[in-house]
Design a protein around this motif. Structure first.
Motif, PDB file in Angstrom:
ATOM      1  N   ILE A   1       0.840  -1.202   0.000  1.00 21.15           N
ATOM      2  CA  ILE A   1       0.000   0.000   0.000  1.00 21.15           C
ATOM      3  C   ILE A   1       0.876   1.255   0.000  1.00 21.15           C
ATOM      4  CG2 ILE A   1      -1.617   1.356   1.399  1.00 21.15           C
ATOM      5  CD1 ILE A   1      -2.807  -1.427   2.292  1.00 21.15           C
ATOM      6  N   VAL A   2       1.849   1.310   0.894  1.00 21.84           N
ATOM      7  CA  VAL A   2       2.718   2.487   0.982  1.00 21.84           C
ATOM      8  C   VAL A   2       3.494   2.670  -0.319  1.00 21.84           C
ATOM      9  CG1 VAL A   2       4.732   3.474   2.150  1.00 21.84           C
ATOM     10  CG2 VAL A   2       2.884   2.461   3.488  1.00 21.84           C
ATOM     11  N   LYS A   3       4.035   1.608  -0.853  1.00 26.67           N
ATOM     12  CA  LYS A   3       4.802   1.687  -2.097  1.00 26.67           C
ATOM     13  C   LYS A   3       3.921   2.226  -3.239  1.00 26.67           C
ATOM     14  CE  LYS A   3       8.126  -1.267  -4.016  1.00 26.67           C
ATOM     15  NZ  LYS A   3       8.576  -2.616  -4.349  1.00 26.67           N
ATOM     16  N   THR A   4       2.700   1.758  -3.317  1.00 26.18           N
ATOM     17  CA  THR A   4       1.783   2.213  -4.368  1.00 26.18           C
ATOM     18  C   THR A   4       1.447   3.689  -4.204  1.00 26.18           C
ATOM     19  OG1 THR A   4       0.880  -0.006  -4.606  1.00 26.18           O
ATOM     20  CG2 THR A   4      -0.477   1.812  -5.412  1.00 26.18           C
TER      21      THR A   4
ATOM     22  N   MET B   1       3.279   5.966  -2.676  1.00 28.03           N
ATOM     23  CA  MET B   1       4.484   6.775  -2.897  1.00 28.03           C
ATOM     24  C   MET B   1       4.873   6.859  -4.377  1.00 28.03           C
ATOM     25  SD  MET B   1       5.232   7.879   0.094  1.00 28.03           S
ATOM     26  CE  MET B   1       6.878   8.506  -0.099  1.00 28.03           C
ATOM     27  N   THR B   2       4.622   5.820  -5.142  1.00 29.94           N
ATOM     28  CA  THR B   2       5.058   5.799  -6.544  1.00 29.94           C
ATOM     29  C   THR B   2       3.920   6.018  -7.524  1.00 29.94           C
ATOM     30  OG1 THR B   2       4.828   3.397  -6.703  1.00 29.94           O
ATOM     31  CG2 THR B   2       6.987   4.260  -6.055  1.00 29.94           C
ATOM     32  N   GLY B   3       2.707   6.068  -7.036  1.00 32.41           N
ATOM     33  CA  GLY B   3       1.543   6.175  -7.911  1.00 32.41           C
ATOM     34  C   GLY B   3       1.348   7.557  -8.492  1.00 32.41           C
ATOM     35  N   SER B   4       0.620   7.586  -9.581  1.00 31.55           N
ATOM     36  CA  SER B   4       0.328   8.864 -10.239  1.00 31.55           C
ATOM     37  C   SER B   4      -0.943   9.496  -9.667  1.00 31.55           C
ATOM     38  CB  SER B   4       0.165   8.646 -11.744  1.00 31.55           C
ATOM     39  OG  SER B   4      -0.889   7.741 -11.995  1.00 31.55           O
ATOM     40  N   GLU B   5      -1.722   8.722  -8.946  1.00 29.47           N
ATOM     41  CA  GLU B   5      -2.948   9.234  -8.338  1.00 29.47           C
ATOM     42  C   GLU B   5      -2.617  10.158  -7.171  1.00 29.47           C
ATOM     43  OE1 GLU B   5      -6.851   7.004  -7.173  1.00 29.47           O
ATOM     44  OE2 GLU B   5      -5.424   5.553  -7.988  1.00 29.47           O
ATOM     45  N   GLN B   6      -3.392  11.180  -6.984  1.00 28.57           N
ATOM     46  CA  GLN B   6      -3.236  12.070  -5.836  1.00 28.57           C
ATOM     47  C   GLN B   6      -3.960  11.436  -4.663  1.00 28.57           C
ATOM     48  OE1 GLN B   6      -1.416  14.758  -5.499  1.00 28.57           O
ATOM     49  NE2 GLN B   6      -0.723  14.676  -7.614  1.00 28.57           N
ATOM     50  N   ILE B   7      -3.269  10.526  -3.990  1.00 31.59           N
ATOM     51  CA  ILE B   7      -3.871   9.793  -2.877  1.00 31.59           C
ATOM     52  C   ILE B   7      -2.903   9.827  -1.696  1.00 31.59           C
ATOM     53  CG2 ILE B   7      -2.970   7.525  -3.532  1.00 31.59           C
ATOM     54  CD1 ILE B   7      -6.555   7.886  -2.562  1.00 31.59           C
ATOM     55  N   SER B   8      -3.444   9.823  -0.517  1.00 27.13           N
ATOM     56  CA  SER B   8      -2.628   9.769   0.696  1.00 27.13           C
ATOM     57  C   SER B   8      -3.209   8.681   1.585  1.00 27.13           C
ATOM     58  CB  SER B   8      -2.665  11.115   1.421  1.00 27.13           C
ATOM     59  OG  SER B   8      -3.966  11.353   1.926  1.00 27.13           O
ATOM     60  N   ILE B   9      -2.506   8.378   2.641  1.00 24.88           N
ATOM     61  CA  ILE B   9      -3.038   7.405   3.600  1.00 24.88           C
ATOM     62  C   ILE B   9      -4.388   7.896   4.124  1.00 24.88           C
ATOM     63  CG2 ILE B   9      -2.695   6.377   5.889  1.00 24.88           C
ATOM     64  CD1 ILE B   9      -1.007   5.057   3.728  1.00 24.88           C
TER      65      ILE B   9
END
Length: 90
Positions: free
Chosen positions: A60-63, A65-73
């Protein structure tokens, strides 16, 4: 009742990560001693939950941190988790 598309550990890992973020906020400088103590207890519980589901937490954290989506925990939820990790053929 909705059908969960992922193993229970995936949802537990996300809950643990969200709890960790919340606990950290209780321990910011300037918070009361009571809040800081509560934050330490909450952080220990969150870390235990994350540890129990470490593989999912790492994914989850890796996705995030590296994802293009503007998402946070904080903004990640079960719907995002399923959209991101569920097998599209199910």
């Amino acid at each position: 009742m909705s059908v969960k598309k992922l193993p229970e550990g995936a949802y537990a890992a996300l809950e643990g990560l969200k709890a960790q973020a919340g606990a950290a906020m209780l321990m910011l400088p300037g918070e009361s001693r009571e809040s800081q103590a509560e934050g330490k207890r909450a952080l220990a519980a969150a870390h235990a939950r994350i540890r129990e589901n470490e593989a999912w937490a790492t994914q989850i954290v890796k996705t995030i941190m590296t994802g293009s989506e503007q998402i946070s925990i904080d903004s990640a939820d079960a719907e995002w988790l399923e959209r991101t990790f569920a097998d599209p053929s199910t």
